[in-house]
Enzyme design. Structure first.
Site, PDB file in Angstrom:
ATOM      1  N   ASP A   6      15.165  -2.900   5.920  1.00  0.00           N
ATOM      2  CA  ASP A   6      16.678  -2.259   6.646  1.00  0.00           C
ATOM      3  C   ASP A   6      16.641  -1.414   4.898  1.00  0.00           C
ATOM      4  O   ASP A   6      17.762  -0.832   5.012  1.00  0.00           O
ATOM      5  CB  ASP A   6      18.019  -3.694   6.990  1.00  0.00           C
ATOM      6  CG  ASP A   6      17.689  -3.688   8.205  1.00  0.00           C
ATOM      7  OD1 ASP A   6      16.948  -3.265   8.939  1.00  0.00           O
ATOM      8  OD2 ASP A   6      18.125  -5.691   7.510  1.00  0.00           O
ATOM      9  N   ARG A  25       0.553  -1.567  -0.204  1.00  0.00           N
ATOM     10  CA  ARG A  25       0.234  -0.103   0.050  1.00  0.00           C
ATOM     11  C   ARG A  25       1.409   1.639  -0.274  1.00  0.00           C
ATOM     12  O   ARG A  25       0.211   2.429   0.346  1.00  0.00           O
ATOM     13  CB  ARG A  25      -1.148  -0.059   0.933  1.00  0.00           C
ATOM     14  CG  ARG A  25      -2.152  -1.122   0.983  1.00  0.00           C
ATOM     15  CD  ARG A  25      -3.154  -1.353   3.056  1.00  0.00           C
ATOM     16  NE  ARG A  25      -2.034  -1.221   3.271  1.00  0.00           N
ATOM     17  CZ  ARG A  25      -2.423  -0.844   4.496  1.00  0.00           C
ATOM     18  NH1 ARG A  25      -3.036   0.678   4.588  1.00  0.00           N
ATOM     19  NH2 ARG A  25      -1.464  -0.841   5.531  1.00  0.00           N
ATOM     20  N   GLY A  26       1.810   1.156  -0.092  1.00  0.00           N
ATOM     21  CA  GLY A  26       3.081   2.156  -0.289  1.00  0.00           C
ATOM     22  C   GLY A  26       3.278   3.156   0.985  1.00  0.00           C
ATOM     23  O   GLY A  26       3.070   2.892   2.176  1.00  0.00           O
TER      24      GLY A  26
END
Length: 314
Positions: free
Chosen positions: A260, A232-233
């Site tokens: 990371d 979903r960004g």
């Protein structure tokens, strides 16, 4: 401000953890008391701080890693990794009588991960170790830390950065609650939605709205919350408003190192003097790229890979 590189090589200092990851793939996760057959065993370097240091170096940054390893044979994996990847070890210490950190990772067919970590030497990383790197921290463009080390140590790194006007990023993983006054020392916090809830003392499945929780962090003094939401960004939450950065769809193989890669790429991009939204978009691209290959270190993209990926997507 110290975070603007002015064309110089970006200088990033990572205060964090090193651990050796022992990874297996399985069709599904076992339930309690069950044994399942796995495959593709791999032993390699990991730890959130270490992964982020390597990612930053692969993107061309001048990187020093502030951390600890044990006095065992696993420590040699760290020294060889940093030699090969060009990560500075001036502030990497050895703890006598403690094992190097180790993590056991199981990946299922969907690319999801289950991790059990023994911090080992990482538990011994104290504010005094950060103090020894004070000059390096204060001359950095960005300081990046996480929560696989004692909270007091991560907080001290944030404090030194704040006092020196250096951009400080907290990647709050693995998630645990932190006092708001400590969180306020971070310029940028980069949680996923589960970590955001836990960071504020809530249950992972608490129904509280994530955007409202981000605003609680802003009210406490955090300058920007960069909330990662997988497919979903990303939501970038600032006092002036909320901006959504779209995800980059990819064929997911392994999500283990995506967070990371995201945080380290964000750090390097800001250290290069890029605007925040551009930095977040580059971070999202790097995180997506990392999901397309098995293992963390092999999957962390190099600068040329990231640039090609972004160029292909406009």
């Amino acid at each position: 401000m110290a975070g603007q590189s002015g064309g110089r090589r970006p200088v990033v200092t990572v205060v964090g953890s090193f651990a050796v990851g022992l990874t297996l793939r399985a069709d599904r996760f076992p339930v309690a008391g069950e044994t399942v057959v796995g495959r593709d065993f791999d032993r390699g370097p990991g730890g959130k701080g270490s992964n982020q240091a390597v990612q930053a170096a692969r993107l061309g940054a001048d990187v020093e890693f502030v951390g600890l390893v044990g006095d065992d044979d696993l420590a040699a994996i760290a020294w060889e990794l940093y030699r090969r990847e060009g990560v500075g070890t001036q502030y990497l210490g050895v703890v006598q009588g403690r094992n190097t950190g180790v993590g056991f990772i199981v990946l299922n067919a969907a690319g999801e991960n289950l991790i059990v970590l023994d911090p080992g030497a990482n538990e011994c990383l104290e504010p005094s170790h950060v103090e020894r790197a004070r000059e390096r921290l204060t001359q950095s463009h960005v300081v990046l830390t996480q929560q696989e080390i004692p909270a007091r140590t991560a907080v001290h790194a944030l404090r030194l950065a704040r006092e020196a006007g250096v951009t400080a990023i907290l990647n709050p993983a693995p998630a645990r609650p932190l006092p708001l006054e400590d969180l306020a020392l971070a310029d940028i916090v980069t949680p996923n939605e589960t970590e955001l809830h836990i960071l504020l003392g809530l249950a992972p499945d608490d129904p509280s709205d994530s955007l409202n929780l981000c605003r609680r962090l802003l009210d406490a003094g955090v300058r920007t919350v960069v909330l990662t939401r997988g497919a979903r960004g990303v939501l970038v939450v600032e006092p002036r408003g909320v901006t959504e950065v779209a995800a980059f769809p990819v064929q997911v193989v392994d999500t283990t190192g995506a967070g990371d890669s995201f945080s380290a790429t964000l750090a390097v991009s800001l250290a290069e003097g890029r605007p925040l939204m551009e930095a977040v978009r580059r971070a999202a691209a790097a995180g997506a790229l990392t999901c397309t290959a098995l293992g963390v270190i092999p999957a962390l993209p190099r600068r040329e890979q990231l640039e090609a990926f972004l160029a292909a997507r406009g």
